[in-house]
Scaffold this active site. Structure first.
Site, short mmCIF file in Angstrom:
data_model
loop_
_atom_site.label_atom_id
_atom_site.label_comp_id
_atom_site.label_asym_id
_atom_site.label_seq_id
_atom_site.Cartn_x
_atom_site.Cartn_y
_atom_site.Cartn_z
N GLY A 71 49.83 -52.46 -35.61
CA GLY A 71 48.99 -52.72 -34.45
C GLY A 71 47.75 -53.49 -34.84
CD GLN A 72 44.49 -57.01 -36.18
OE1 GLN A 72 45.07 -56.75 -37.23
NE2 GLN A 72 43.19 -56.92 -36.03
CB THR A 98 44.36 -53.44 -38.80
OG1 THR A 98 43.69 -54.71 -38.70
CG2 THR A 98 45.84 -53.70 -39.03
CB VAL A 99 47.28 -49.31 -36.08
CG1 VAL A 99 48.03 -48.00 -36.32
CG2 VAL A 99 46.19 -49.09 -35.05
N GLY A 123 40.92 -55.31 -30.99
CA GLY A 123 39.49 -55.47 -31.15
C GLY A 123 38.88 -54.41 -32.04
CG PHE A 124 41.09 -50.79 -32.64
CD1 PHE A 124 41.91 -51.09 -31.56
CD2 PHE A 124 41.69 -50.52 -33.86
CE1 PHE A 124 43.28 -51.11 -31.71
CE2 PHE A 124 43.05 -50.54 -34.02
CZ PHE A 124 43.86 -50.83 -32.93
CG ASP A 139 42.09 -47.00 -22.09
OD1 ASP A 139 42.26 -47.57 -20.99
OD2 ASP A 139 42.22 -47.58 -23.18
#
Length: 421
Positions: A141-142, A147-148, A144-145, A260
């Site tokens: 995952g990628q 990377t996962v 604004g926060f 959210d």
């Protein structure tokens, strides 16, 4: 046909009562137990005034341009956000006896290493070993926060490692980061992604959570794996999500507003059980016994799911999650995103279009075309849209509680099974 019933409700003036009888005790669904930490309440209250600090900043988009990313294993926030202020609490009164009847809303971690979820302070060496030094091949995952990454701990536990961008947090807020991780680590439920621990080392801010490998609800609605979610599976998923939000609102030491709720933040296991993920925007409300009714905060969330009253007043309550859940229900059973910009004008806002069809007695026409338009499916769809109509009421006082949503959904599933037998 059940999908043709005439309905005269108005989206802006629906009652908070339903004709469905109370559901049987959910304890027959699945029962879990958890020993409550005696220090949990003080730890949570200590973080109440800083819950929008570094933890949120770590995993929120740093600017308005960072709106889109995806993850097949964790979920994320394609949302817009701004700085928050705390002044008040949720308007729910059900939390006054929270913790005394947790029932299915508590779960037990089965990993020997994870006996106290969220309490583990990982070392950088452990994190780099688990992710093979943040190997690009393990990136799932990628956004604004940051990377996962998918990782594996020494005991074999699969985890998702959320590594924040160094540009999205203030290095001086390390204390707030720690207190908020500790607060949110007390959240533990079968239908919530577990928080295993964290790393706060130098300029690194990392959260380690449960890895869920079967993709997001949004991906399944789009048949990313070639399989169509059955109506029964969609109903089970809706109930799982409702249980998770009910737990957050009612059965934690302190009310938690997720803020959210959306299909890309709902992860599915191999058995299609739903787990709510991504607490990057979550807020702790003040104790309901304080008499305050809301949290005053700048708006955070995802377009299409946002409570219009929250947008207008900046007053956040549990009923904002209820609104988002109502939108999610429509999405689950129509298969459409909340906003479909390529549709005809009257169909672009999915909930508005679906409610119009429902009131015209043509509910069956909004059913996901991948599903059969049978009488049983039409019955479920009508009752789901009726519940959604209440959830998206323009005034939060007229929306049901999430606990009431669970009761209604249980009865819908019961009626559906009886029709199929």
């Amino acid at each position: 046909m059940s999908g043709r019933r005439r309905h005269s409700s108005d989206m802006m003036s629906t009652p908070d009562r339903f004709s469905y009888p109370p559901s049987p005790s959910p304890s027959s669904y699945s029962t879990y137990s958890s020993e409550k930490s005696t220090s949990g309440r003080s730890r949570v209250k200590g973080a109440a005034r800083s819950v929008a600090g570094v933890f949120v900043a770590c995993f929120s988009p740093p600017d308005e341009d960072s709106n889109h990313h995806s993850s097949s294993a964790y979920g994320g926030s394609d949302a817009f956000s701004s700085t928050s202020d705390v002044s008040g609490a949720s308007d729910s009164t059900e939390g006054k006896k929270r913790g005394t009847a947790r029932g299915i809303y508590a779960t037990q971690n089965d990993s020997t290493r994870m006996r106290e979820p969220g309490s583990i302070k990982f070392t950088l060496a452990e994190i780099t070993a688990a992710t093979k030094n943040f190997s690009p091949a393990l990136k799932v995952g990628q956004g604004g926060f940051g990377t996962v990454y998918k990782g594996q701990l020494k005991d074999g536990t699969l985890v998702a490692v959320k590594r924040a961008k160094k540009s999205v947090y203030d290095k001086n807020l390390g204390g707030e980061f720690l207190s908020e991780v500790q607060a949110l680590s007390k959240v533990e439920h079968l239908n919530l992604v577990k928080c295993y621990g964290y790393l706060h080392h130098g300029d690194e801010r990392i959260i380690v959570v449960e890895y869920v490998a079967n993709g997001t609800l949004r991906e399944h609605l789009e048949c990313f794996n070639g399989n169509v979610l059955s109506l029964a599976s969609r109903l089970d998923i809706a109930i799982d999500v409702a249980h998770a939000i009910t737990y957050l609102h009612t059965y934690t030491d302190h009310p938690i507003i997720h803020r959210d709720i959306k299909s890309s933040n709902i992860l599915l296991t191999d058995k299609l059980r739903a787990k709510v993920a991504d607490f990057g925007f979550a807020r702790l409300a003040a104790d309901p016994e304080s008499g305050q009714t809301h949290v005053s905060t700048q708006v955070k969330g995802t377009a299409g799911y946002l409570d219009p009253e929250y947008l207008k007043t900046y007053q956040l309550t549990e009923k904002s999650d209820v609104y988002s859940f109502g939108i999610l229900l429509v999405e689950i059973f129509t298969g459409r995103r909340p906003v479909e910009t390529k549709r005809e004008l009257e169909e672009r806002v999915t909930a508005r279009w679906a409610m119009k069809k429902f009131k015209e007695g043509d509910a069956i026409s909004v059913l996901d075309p991948k599903l059969e338009a049978s009488d049983a499916n039409g019955m479920v769809l009508e009752k789901i849209l009726e519940l959604s109509l209440h959830c998206v009421n323009g005034h939060r006082k007229n929306r049901p509680t999430m606990r009431r949503c669970v009761e209604v959904l249980w009865n819908i599933r019961k009626d559906y099974k009886e029709l199929l037998d």
